[in-house]
Design a protein around this motif. Structure first.
Motif, short mmCIF file in Angstrom:
data_model
loop_
_atom_site.label_atom_id
_atom_site.label_comp_id
_atom_site.label_asym_id
_atom_site.label_seq_id
_atom_site.Cartn_x
_atom_site.Cartn_y
_atom_site.Cartn_z
N LEU A 32 0.82 -1.22 0.00
CA LEU A 32 0.00 0.00 0.00
C LEU A 32 0.85 1.26 0.00
O LEU A 32 0.52 2.25 -0.65
CB LEU A 32 -0.95 -0.01 1.19
N GLY A 33 1.97 1.23 0.71
CA GLY A 33 2.86 2.38 0.73
C GLY A 33 3.57 2.59 -0.60
O GLY A 33 3.88 3.72 -0.99
N GLY A 34 3.85 1.50 -1.30
CA GLY A 34 4.50 1.62 -2.59
C GLY A 34 3.66 2.31 -3.64
O GLY A 34 4.17 2.90 -4.58
N LEU A 92 9.61 -5.56 -7.42
CA LEU A 92 8.26 -5.51 -7.99
C LEU A 92 7.94 -4.14 -8.57
O LEU A 92 7.20 -4.03 -9.55
CB LEU A 92 7.23 -5.88 -6.92
N LEU A 93 8.49 -3.08 -7.97
CA LEU A 93 8.24 -1.73 -8.47
C LEU A 93 9.25 -1.31 -9.54
O LEU A 93 9.25 -0.17 -9.98
CB LEU A 93 8.27 -0.72 -7.33
N ARG A 94 10.14 -2.24 -9.89
CA ARG A 94 11.20 -1.97 -10.87
C ARG A 94 12.02 -0.75 -10.46
O ARG A 94 12.17 0.21 -11.21
CB ARG A 94 10.61 -1.78 -12.26
N GLY A 95 12.55 -0.82 -9.25
CA GLY A 95 13.28 0.30 -8.67
C GLY A 95 14.61 0.61 -9.33
O GLY A 95 15.19 1.66 -9.12
N TRP A 96 15.11 -0.29 -10.14
CA TRP A 96 16.40 -0.06 -10.78
C TRP A 96 16.29 0.90 -11.95
O TRP A 96 17.29 1.36 -12.46
CB TRP A 96 16.99 -1.39 -11.24
#
Length: 97
Positions: A32-34, A92-96
């Motif tokens: 939820l925070g993401g 999962l959020l593709r932070g890279w």
């Protein structure tokens, strides 16, 4: 006799829920925070799919900590839980990108 088995069953369910509760809470918090912190449209997964993946990762870390350290509730296991779930959410959020 049936009463004893029902009590044992509910006790087992309570123990399992209390064991997995930190992983489930952290998974929901991260998913939820993401949505609010991460970039718009970064993940193609819904928030409940992210929470499910993070909770599986978290429960696996808790089980590994129980196996490695011999008992649950150790701070090292909780630190590993936070690190593993945060890394999973980052992937999962593709932070890279």
């Amino acid at each position: 006799m049936i009463y004893v088995t029902l009590v044992d069953f509910f006790a087992l369910l309570g123990h399992l829920f209390n064991f997995a509760a930190p992983a489930l809470f952290l998974a929901l918090l991260l998913a939820l925070g993401g949505r609010f912190v991460g970039p718009k449209g970064a993940s193609s997964l819904t928030w409940y799919a992210q929470a499910a993946i993070n909770s599986v990762v978290g429960c696996a870390v808790l089980l590994a900590g129980l196996w490695w350290l011999g008992r649950d509730g150790r701070m090292l296991t909780y630190a590993a839980l936070v690190l593993a779930c945060a890394s999973s959410q980052w992937l999962l959020l593709r932070g890279w990108r």
